[in-house]
Enzyme design. Structure first.
Site, PDB file in Angstrom:
ATOM      1  N   ARG A  77     155.009 -48.436  76.036  1.00  0.00           N
ATOM      2  CA  ARG A  77     155.636 -48.993  74.834  1.00  0.00           C
ATOM      3  C   ARG A  77     155.250 -50.462  74.669  1.00  0.00           C
ATOM      4  O   ARG A  77     154.879 -50.915  73.581  1.00  0.00           O
ATOM      5  CB  ARG A  77     157.161 -48.849  74.919  1.00  0.00           C
ATOM      6  CG  ARG A  77     157.666 -47.446  74.631  1.00  0.00           C
ATOM      7  CD  ARG A  77     159.112 -47.254  75.076  1.00  0.00           C
ATOM      8  NE  ARG A  77     159.701 -45.994  74.656  1.00  0.00           N
ATOM      9  CZ  ARG A  77     159.449 -44.813  75.211  1.00  0.00           C
ATOM     10  NH1 ARG A  77     158.605 -44.738  76.234  1.00  0.00           N
ATOM     11  NH2 ARG A  77     160.031 -43.706  74.765  1.00  0.00           N
ATOM     12  N   ASP A 117     147.830 -42.726  83.126  1.00  0.00           N
ATOM     13  CA  ASP A 117     148.359 -42.767  81.760  1.00  0.00           C
ATOM     14  C   ASP A 117     148.255 -44.151  81.141  1.00  0.00           C
ATOM     15  O   ASP A 117     147.929 -44.283  79.950  1.00  0.00           O
ATOM     16  CB  ASP A 117     149.817 -42.298  81.746  1.00  0.00           C
ATOM     17  CG  ASP A 117     149.922 -40.791  81.591  1.00  0.00           C
ATOM     18  OD1 ASP A 117     148.910 -40.105  81.805  1.00  0.00           O
ATOM     19  OD2 ASP A 117     151.016 -40.299  81.273  1.00  0.00           O
ATOM     20  N   ASN A 159     145.331 -36.037  79.177  1.00  0.00           N
ATOM     21  CA  ASN A 159     146.591 -35.309  79.025  1.00  0.00           C
ATOM     22  C   ASN A 159     147.762 -36.281  78.939  1.00  0.00           C
ATOM     23  O   ASN A 159     148.862 -35.982  79.382  1.00  0.00           O
ATOM     24  CB  ASN A 159     146.791 -34.341  80.195  1.00  0.00           C
ATOM     25  CG  ASN A 159     147.881 -33.304  79.905  1.00  0.00           C
ATOM     26  OD1 ASN A 159     148.265 -33.098  78.754  1.00  0.00           O
ATOM     27  ND2 ASN A 159     148.378 -32.670  80.940  1.00  0.00           N
ATOM     28  N   ARG A 189     149.302 -28.812  73.484  1.00  0.00           N
ATOM     29  CA  ARG A 189     150.637 -29.412  73.364  1.00  0.00           C
ATOM     30  C   ARG A 189     150.967 -29.687  71.894  1.00  0.00           C
ATOM     31  O   ARG A 189     150.175 -30.297  71.170  1.00  0.00           O
ATOM     32  CB  ARG A 189     150.727 -30.696  74.197  1.00  0.00           C
ATOM     33  CG  ARG A 189     150.538 -30.437  75.678  1.00  0.00           C
ATOM     34  CD  ARG A 189     150.544 -31.686  76.505  1.00  0.00           C
ATOM     35  NE  ARG A 189     151.855 -32.319  76.567  1.00  0.00           N
ATOM     36  CZ  ARG A 189     152.117 -33.399  77.298  1.00  0.00           C
ATOM     37  NH1 ARG A 189     151.153 -33.961  78.033  1.00  0.00           N
ATOM     38  NH2 ARG A 189     153.326 -33.922  77.309  1.00  0.00           N
ATOM     39  N   ASP A 230     162.745 -35.608  83.159  1.00  0.00           N
ATOM     40  CA  ASP A 230     161.864 -35.776  84.316  1.00  0.00           C
ATOM     41  C   ASP A 230     162.647 -35.620  85.618  1.00  0.00           C
ATOM     42  O   ASP A 230     162.210 -34.943  86.550  1.00  0.00           O
ATOM     43  CB  ASP A 230     161.172 -37.138  84.278  1.00  0.00           C
ATOM     44  CG  ASP A 230     160.119 -37.217  83.178  1.00  0.00           C
ATOM     45  OD1 ASP A 230     159.640 -36.150  82.743  1.00  0.00           O
ATOM     46  OD2 ASP A 230     159.782 -38.333  82.744  1.00  0.00           O
ATOM     47  N   LYS A 289     155.605 -30.225  78.324  1.00  0.00           N
ATOM     48  CA  LYS A 289     155.110 -31.385  79.072  1.00  0.00           C
ATOM     49  C   LYS A 289     153.688 -31.108  79.567  1.00  0.00           C
ATOM     50  O   LYS A 289     152.959 -30.315  78.978  1.00  0.00           O
ATOM     51  CB  LYS A 289     156.055 -31.685  80.237  1.00  0.00           C
ATOM     52  CG  LYS A 289     157.486 -32.000  79.805  1.00  0.00           C
ATOM     53  CD  LYS A 289     157.577 -33.307  79.071  1.00  0.00           C
ATOM     54  CE  LYS A 289     159.021 -33.668  78.749  1.00  0.00           C
ATOM     55  NZ  LYS A 289     159.141 -34.989  78.090  1.00  0.00           N
ATOM     56  N   GLU A 290     153.293 -31.775  80.676  1.00  0.00           N
ATOM     57  CA  GLU A 290     151.949 -31.609  81.201  1.00  0.00           C
ATOM     58  C   GLU A 290     151.615 -30.150  81.500  1.00  0.00           C
ATOM     59  O   GLU A 290     150.466 -29.722  81.440  1.00  0.00           O
ATOM     60  CB  GLU A 290     151.776 -32.456  82.465  1.00  0.00           C
ATOM     61  CG  GLU A 290     151.557 -33.929  82.213  1.00  0.00           C
ATOM     62  CD  GLU A 290     152.836 -34.697  81.911  1.00  0.00           C
ATOM     63  OE1 GLU A 290     152.793 -35.937  81.927  1.00  0.00           O
ATOM     64  OE2 GLU A 290     153.888 -34.064  81.652  1.00  0.00           O
ATOM     65  N   ARG A 338     156.834 -26.795  82.537  1.00  0.00           N
ATOM     66  CA  ARG A 338     157.490 -27.145  83.796  1.00  0.00           C
ATOM     67  C   ARG A 338     158.640 -26.208  84.149  1.00  0.00           C
ATOM     68  O   ARG A 338     158.926 -25.994  85.325  1.00  0.00           O
ATOM     69  CB  ARG A 338     157.985 -28.594  83.727  1.00  0.00           C
ATOM     70  CG  ARG A 338     156.851 -29.605  83.815  1.00  0.00           C
ATOM     71  CD  ARG A 338     157.337 -31.019  83.624  1.00  0.00           C
ATOM     72  NE  ARG A 338     156.295 -31.990  83.957  1.00  0.00           N
ATOM     73  CZ  ARG A 338     156.383 -33.300  83.720  1.00  0.00           C
ATOM     74  NH1 ARG A 338     157.480 -33.786  83.146  1.00  0.00           N
ATOM     75  NH2 ARG A 338     155.396 -34.107  84.061  1.00  0.00           N
ATOM     76  N   HIS A 371     151.663 -34.161  87.920  1.00  0.00           N
ATOM     77  CA  HIS A 371     152.081 -35.136  88.927  1.00  0.00           C
ATOM     78  C   HIS A 371     153.496 -34.892  89.424  1.00  0.00           C
ATOM     79  O   HIS A 371     153.780 -35.040  90.615  1.00  0.00           O
ATOM     80  CB  HIS A 371     151.952 -36.547  88.349  1.00  0.00           C
ATOM     81  CG  HIS A 371     152.689 -36.758  87.057  1.00  0.00           C
ATOM     82  ND1 HIS A 371     153.565 -37.788  86.852  1.00  0.00           N
ATOM     83  CD2 HIS A 371     152.688 -36.065  85.884  1.00  0.00           C
ATOM     84  CE1 HIS A 371     154.050 -37.732  85.626  1.00  0.00           C
ATOM     85  NE2 HIS A 371     153.528 -36.689  85.018  1.00  0.00           N
ATOM     86  N   ARG A 372     154.391 -34.521  88.542  1.00  0.00           N
ATOM     87  CA  ARG A 372     155.784 -34.359  88.957  1.00  0.00           C
ATOM     88  C   ARG A 372     155.991 -33.083  89.784  1.00  0.00           C
ATOM     89  O   ARG A 372     156.863 -33.038  90.649  1.00  0.00           O
ATOM     90  CB  ARG A 372     156.721 -34.396  87.752  1.00  0.00           C
ATOM     91  CG  ARG A 372     156.610 -35.713  86.992  1.00  0.00           C
ATOM     92  CD  ARG A 372     157.883 -36.150  86.343  1.00  0.00           C
ATOM     93  NE  ARG A 372     157.658 -37.388  85.594  1.00  0.00           N
ATOM     94  CZ  ARG A 372     157.645 -38.596  86.131  1.00  0.00           C
ATOM     95  NH1 ARG A 372     157.849 -38.734  87.437  1.00  0.00           N
ATOM     96  NH2 ARG A 372     157.423 -39.665  85.400  1.00  0.00           N
ATOM     97  N   LYS A 384     148.573 -39.964  87.896  1.00  0.00           N
ATOM     98  CA  LYS A 384     149.002 -40.072  86.493  1.00  0.00           C
ATOM     99  C   LYS A 384     150.108 -41.101  86.329  1.00  0.00           C
ATOM    100  O   LYS A 384     150.122 -41.853  85.344  1.00  0.00           O
ATOM    101  CB  LYS A 384     149.461 -38.701  85.986  1.00  0.00           C
ATOM    102  CG  LYS A 384     149.844 -38.671  84.515  1.00  0.00           C
ATOM    103  CD  LYS A 384     150.151 -37.255  84.083  1.00  0.00           C
ATOM    104  CE  LYS A 384     150.659 -37.210  82.653  1.00  0.00           C
ATOM    105  NZ  LYS A 384     149.645 -37.575  81.666  1.00  0.00           N
TER     106      LYS A 384
END
Length: 626
Positions: free
Chosen positions: A40, A62, A104, A134, A321, A348-349, A352, A394-395, A420
């Site tokens: 942001r 990212d 992504n 997406r 998340d 999301k990526e 999930r 990544h998560r 990421k």
């Protein structure tokens, strides 16, 4: 202004790593800066008049994608010891000579789509294969209502912006992703005329919108907010400033979750208790699970309980998340936890919601996947090791790394995907006292694939498909027994007994010990004897096919060639007893576990799909060189 940044060199990671489970002691840590705040701030600094300094920004895939795109759009920036200095354009971005490829990075794609809809030149934004799946329809339609002309590929990137917005009123759905609203808000001051944004439906992840409004205010822009249902933004200019990035609350969930699992204390030193980040609410979820929370000058401290409490029904819409980390913890909390209103995890990526359900089942968790929920019946005694597919997310990697600190034998594929948002995650794990290493890769494509499991799991059908895909030969050990004896299985057992049959199985296992390039479908009792498991594992990877006993009983029905093994009155009761007796032996031998509960009317299609899934797991876990 010269760009002088050099990407920090990190040691290449192996394809698959195995984390050493064990005791962890109290520890303190700092986590990277917030990705949400960093991206942001980078965008608003680029649009602002004058110079800005972004202090302590996150350096990750990212944020590098965002910086690279801004450079192509004529934004001058450089890194120094403090952070990133940016010379703002006042909204006068330049046309990129090539389409903007943003990988992504969903945040960058959405934010830049809105920002580039305020300029006087056409632009094209695209991304990798997953990004092109997406959805962006809601954001595109909201921009079109403001006068923009935009073409997309079925509502997904690539996105071609042909004509800019002219201001006015627009509606945006709030129940899919808050990033659509955040993108509109940040771009709106440069629309030329006043913009009024009406939110339709429930606003998901509202705290992220609060973050957006907070960042806009720091850069000098005010927004009229009517209870998060309507926003009015008059034409304004952002003003350059010095903006400090606080720690990422999403990244903080991982060390705090490790403390929760091990009943120890963890302090995250650089996370302010008054942060507006959505995932800071994670610590209140931990409190419900029995943790003690302390806020102090050194940061936020979580002390894990002796025994985790399940959550019952809990709405996690405002922290999507962190909901993933919560799901992992719920698998260890004995009892039922239902995580509700998290359908936004599907966009999301990766999907999930489905990925979590799939991988949790692979380590023994009882999970029911709903349209926008996960129901988890926690039982730590049932959890076991397995190879976790991360879906390049990544998560997923970091969540299951938390579980791996408690469960021996968990292997994480593609661990490098954490770059990421948290490039130093694995080195930080070692600082926290958690060791990991490259996973052993003893089996290459010339070795055997051994399918284990109860009757009805589809070992033969799936095995034939898998053998064809690999170019291997297929063997069914029950067929070999019948061929050696010249009799059907039921006759062998009736005339000579189960002991004789088990001895024949052992002989076959010994004969297969030094064979190669086979897919072997074993009888349900093959792994009762450890000698059989030892022989088949010597030159093979064991894949356990698993489904609930009632499903298997219904699937196989009464088979005259398969004599009963117990004195149970029903087949369902027999299957339940056999699973209880053999579960430990199966999991002790298994290298991979695959859920085969689902079934359609097309058995061949089901077998082909599962064979493809097993092939992918074998390859991604380093067990195939082909």
């Amino acid at each position: 202004m010269k760009k002088s940044a050099k990407r920090t060199s990190l040691r290449p990671l192996p394809h698959t790593i195995e984390i050493k489970a064990g005791n962890v002691r109290d520890f303190k840590t700092a986590v990277p800066g917030s990705k949400s705040y960093t991206n942001r701030a980078l965008l608003l600094a680029a649009l602002a008049e004058g110079k800005s300094t972004i202090v302590a920004p996150l350096e990750s895939d990212d944020t590098r994608v965002m910086l690279s795109a801004l450079k192509k759009l004529g934004v001058a920036w450089e890194k120094n010891s403090t952070g990133i200095k940016i010379r703002g354009t006042g909204g006068n971005l330049k046309k990129s000579s090539t389409p903007l490829f943003l990988g992504n990075a969903g945040t960058a794609v959405r934010f830049l789509t809105a920002a580039l809809s305020t300029v006087g030149f056409d632009s094209t934004i695209t991304g990798d294969k997953r990004m092109q799946e997406r959805p962006m329809t809601d954001l595109v339609e909201a921009l079109q209502q403001l006068g923009a002309e935009i073409n997309t590929q079925s509502g997904c990137p690539p996105i071609k912006i042909i004509k800019p917005v002219s201001g006015g009123k627009t509606d945006v759905k709030g129940d899919i992703s808050s990033q659509y609203l955040s993108a509109l808000l940040m771009a709106a001051p440069y629309a030329g005329k006043t913009v009024v944004i009406n939110v339709k439906g429930q606003l998901t992840s509202q705290p992220y919108v609060v973050m957006t409004l907070d960042t806009m205010e720091k850069f000098g822009v005010r927004v009229t907010n009517r209870n998060f249902r309507q926003f009015t933004i008059h034409p304004q200019k952002y003003r350059g400033c010095t903006y400090s990035i606080e720690a990422d609350a999403s990244s903080a969930t991982y060390p705090l979750a490790i403390a929760t699992l091990h009943g120890i204390a963890c302090t995250v030193t650089n996370l302010p208790p008054d942060s507006k980040q959505a995932d800071l609410a994670f610590v209140q979820v931990l409190k419900k699970m029995g943790c003690r929370i302390q806020y102090g000058q050194q940061g936020i401290t979580v002390k894990g309980p002796k025994k985790l409490k399940p959550l019952g029904n809990i709405d996690l819409n405002k922290l999507p998340d962190a909901a993933m980390t919560v799901a992992i913890l719920c698998a260890f909390a004995k009892g039922t936890s239902t995580l509700k209103n998290i359908g936004n995890l599907r966009v999301k990526e990766t999907d999930r919601l489905h990925a979590l359900a799939t991988e949790l089942k692979k380590i023994g968790a009882q999970v029911t996947e709903g349209k926008d929920s996960l129901r988890i019946v926690g039982n730590p005694d049932k959890l076991h090791g397995n190879t976790i597919e991360t879906y390049n997310d990544h998560r997923m990697a970091m969540c299951f790394a938390v579980a791996a600190t408690k469960i021996p034998g968990i292997r994480i594929t593609n661990p490098a995907c954490v770059t990421k948002t948290y490039p130093r995650f694995w080195s930080d794990m070692k600082k926290w006292g958690i060791q990991w290493k490259a996973a052993a890769n003893p089996t290459k494509s010339q070795k055997n694939i051994v399918l284990a499991g109860l009757r009805g799991t589809g070992k033969s059908k799936i095995g034939r498909r898998l053998a064809k895909k690999l170019g291997f030969n297929f063997i069914d050990t029950d067929d070999l027994v019948e061929k050696k004896e010249g009799q059907k299985l039921a006759t062998i057992v009736r005339e000579k007994g189960w002991g004789h049959f088990r001895n024949l199985e052992t002989k076959i296992a010994s004969e297969l010990e030094n064979k190669k390039r086979l897919v072997i479908a074993t009888g349900g009792g093959m792994f009762i004897r450890q000698s059989n498991a030892h022989a088949l594992k010597k030159n093979g990877t064991v894949v356990l096919l698993k489904a609930e006993a009632p499903i298997l009983a219904e699937r196989i029905g009464e088979d005259p060639n398969r004599p009963r093994l117990t004195k149970q009155k029903t087949l369902k009761a027999e299957m339940q007893q056999l699973w209880k007796e053999r579960e430990k032996d199966y999991h002790s031998a298994a290298d991979l576990v695959v859920d085969v509960s689902g079934q359609t009317r097309n058995a061949q299609a089901d077998a082909r799909k599962k064979a493809d899934e097993i092939y992918t797991l074998l390859k991604e876990s380093g067990r195939l060189s082909c």
